[in-house]
Enzyme design. Sequence first.
Site: not given
Length: 442
Positions: A291, A341
Amino acid sequence: MTPYSSAADLGSTVSPLEGLSSVITKNTSIVSQYLQANNLPQPSPEANGPVVVLPSDAPQDVQQARQQLIAASLEIFQLAIGPSEFLPHLATNFQYISCLTWLAHYDIFHLVPRDKNISYADLARATGVPEQRLKSILRMAMTSSLFREHPNGTDVGHSAVSALLASDDDAYSYATYMCSKTAPMAMSMTEAHKRWGASTRTNETAYNVAFNTELPLFDDLAQNKARMGEFARYMRSVRSSETVALKHLVSGVDWESIPAGGMLVDVGGSTGGAAIALAQAYPHIRFTIQDLPENVETGEKAAAASLPADIASRLTFQAHDFTLPQPVRAADAYLLRMILHDWPDEQAVKILRNIVTAMEETKSRLFIMDTVLPKPGSVPVSVERIARARDLTMIQSFNSKERELDEWKELITAADPRLQLIAVTQPLGSAMSILEIQLSAK
């Protein structure tokens, strides 16, 4: 989940209202009897009422009965009001959002005592607002289960819903984010489309209209620590929901098929929650959590401080931007959970291609855990409308979307024709599905 039988499917000999009434009676009995048989509390609007109606381990048929009950209740309500009363009832929805916004702004949730009532007069003095206005707003909110009025007509106390928001900081942030961000975005969707049409640019969205910014949502939130903190708590509340619980990831894949000492790379894995859940359940797998630098730093410190050595030793935290090529090559598995998404197709394809460059043919697998939108009418409306609300939120926030299965297939093929979708699994009770993908030989 079995498809819901709507009023149109109930047969010509029974009226839609009678048929739905039977569905409600039948499924109410199933849920209520299960709770009674297991010494669990019945649903209640009182402040001490249960937060969750059914435990996560309730049998599948009981879970389905609850969904059928909710769906039939929604449909019978629509039939009973008829087209002539649709608009007046629709108007209550945005008024509830208005009330919630006002009540949060004046801190009413925390000023009402947790364990006793308070008079409208005392509450008005504590907030500095006119008593009559306070009554009007609270009494409207009460028609949607927020707070309860004492029979004396002068005092107000918590309901089960308002008590949850008062006691759970993450749930409260969910409410305030919905009021301050999601609702304005929703109301700006039309203007965004008028300005930019079918643009998929992340800074040409309803968010940009609502908040008059040229920055994409995440970049804009990052300008203000308080807003970013609210968003983080909101996401924590969303992810604590039973429908997106990590247990669905843990049980939804045959992770035992990864060989001993094999590597799973959690791409966009935040501070490591998903990888830690998997590491606790599967001691034979090693994990790399990727990340942005601040997230991996936080995760690495927390893991070192709180996890036993046999788990922490199998976790590697790595700063990585997934819009760049994947640095860990030939891993046994790559995971994208609740990532794609957020991105329009063009960027989602790029993210996938960055992983494909690192995959080893026939060995590496890619797991995507995300929403697969249901076919219209294939699931209870209570389930479908939440999924479709998420779809609109993605449009309004990022110009992205939740995808139907065919759209997932098209996205995967566009990333690389060698990618083969070999399985799609939706664990029981999960709002998301797991897509298992392999890179075939040339």
